[in-house]
Write a protein that holds these residues in place. Structure first.
Motif, mmCIF file in Angstrom:
data_model
loop_
_atom_site.group_PDB
_atom_site.id
_atom_site.type_symbol
_atom_site.label_atom_id
_atom_site.label_comp_id
_atom_site.label_asym_id
_atom_site.label_seq_id
_atom_site.Cartn_x
_atom_site.Cartn_y
_atom_site.Cartn_z
ATOM 1 N N SER A 1 8.523 -4.748 1.710
ATOM 2 C CA SER A 1 7.521 -3.762 2.097
ATOM 3 C C SER A 1 6.341 -4.433 2.772
ATOM 4 O O SER A 1 5.834 -3.955 3.780
ATOM 5 C CB SER A 1 7.060 -2.986 0.867
ATOM 6 N N THR A 2 5.893 -5.532 2.236
ATOM 7 C CA THR A 2 4.777 -6.272 2.795
ATOM 8 C C THR A 2 5.121 -6.770 4.196
ATOM 9 O O THR A 2 4.314 -6.671 5.121
ATOM 10 C CB THR A 2 4.388 -7.445 1.890
ATOM 11 N N ARG B 1 0.828 -1.205 0.000
ATOM 12 C CA ARG B 1 0.000 0.000 0.000
ATOM 13 C C ARG B 1 0.862 1.255 0.000
ATOM 14 O O ARG B 1 0.590 2.214 -0.723
ATOM 15 C CB ARG B 1 -0.942 -0.003 1.197
ATOM 16 N N ARG B 2 1.921 1.239 0.808
ATOM 17 C CA ARG B 2 2.801 2.404 0.897
ATOM 18 C C ARG B 2 3.411 2.726 -0.458
ATOM 19 O O ARG B 2 3.440 3.881 -0.880
ATOM 20 C CB ARG B 2 3.904 2.128 1.930
ATOM 21 N N ILE B 3 3.854 1.714 -1.159
ATOM 22 C CA ILE B 3 4.454 1.919 -2.475
ATOM 23 C C ILE B 3 3.399 2.402 -3.467
ATOM 24 O O ILE B 3 3.634 3.337 -4.235
ATOM 25 C CB ILE B 3 5.124 0.626 -2.975
ATOM 26 N N ARG C 1 7.262 -5.430 6.317
ATOM 27 C CA ARG C 1 7.303 -4.279 7.238
ATOM 28 C C ARG C 1 5.896 -3.826 7.597
ATOM 29 O O ARG C 1 5.644 -3.465 8.729
ATOM 30 C CB ARG C 1 8.097 -3.128 6.626
ATOM 31 N N GLU C 2 4.982 -3.822 6.645
ATOM 32 C CA GLU C 2 3.610 -3.402 6.927
ATOM 33 C C GLU C 2 2.942 -4.354 7.902
ATOM 34 O O GLU C 2 2.192 -3.930 8.769
ATOM 35 C CB GLU C 2 2.807 -3.284 5.631
ATOM 36 N N GLU D 1 0.602 4.024 -2.878
ATOM 37 C CA GLU D 1 0.235 5.398 -2.569
ATOM 38 C C GLU D 1 1.338 6.377 -2.941
ATOM 39 O O GLU D 1 1.057 7.478 -3.415
ATOM 40 C CB GLU D 1 -0.133 5.530 -1.094
ATOM 41 N N ALA D 2 2.593 5.977 -2.751
ATOM 42 C CA ALA D 2 3.718 6.842 -3.132
ATOM 43 C C ALA D 2 3.738 7.085 -4.638
ATOM 44 O O ALA D 2 4.213 8.134 -5.097
ATOM 45 C CB ALA D 2 5.034 6.225 -2.676
ATOM 46 N N SER E 1 4.234 -3.627 11.458
ATOM 47 C CA SER E 1 3.759 -2.390 12.065
ATOM 48 C C SER E 1 2.258 -2.377 12.292
ATOM 49 O O SER E 1 1.739 -1.476 12.912
ATOM 50 C CB SER E 1 4.160 -1.195 11.191
ATOM 51 N N GLU F 1 -3.436 -6.159 0.184
ATOM 52 C CA GLU F 1 -2.989 -5.061 1.054
ATOM 53 C C GLU F 1 -3.352 -5.307 2.510
ATOM 54 O O GLU F 1 -2.624 -4.903 3.401
ATOM 55 C CB GLU F 1 -3.556 -3.729 0.573
#
Length: 66
Positions: free
Chosen positions: A58-59, A2-4, A61-62, A6-7, A65, A30
């Protein structure tokens, strides 16, 4: 993921269209309900302009968190 996404300024629908999947698949990926198969990871990485390893990291890390 999602972060990628959205970026890159992409909506879930836009990403789904880019990889030829339904937006519900993007939602499930996501939110960690499902994970894409290997070919899906490659398609997502290509669409987002990242290496598949960055997408996987990335997945991870998400999930940590969340």
């Amino acid at each position: 993921m999602r972060r990628i996404r959205e970026a890159r300024g992409l909506s879930r629908q836009e990403l789904a269209d880019m990889v030829g999947r339904h937006v519900s698949s993007i939602n499930r990926w996501e939110y960690g309900i499902k994970t894409p198969l290997l070919d899906g990871i490659g398609e997502l990485a290509d669409a987002l302009g990242v290496e598949y390893t960055e997408l996987i990291a990335s997945t991870d890390r998400e999930e940590v968190s969340a």
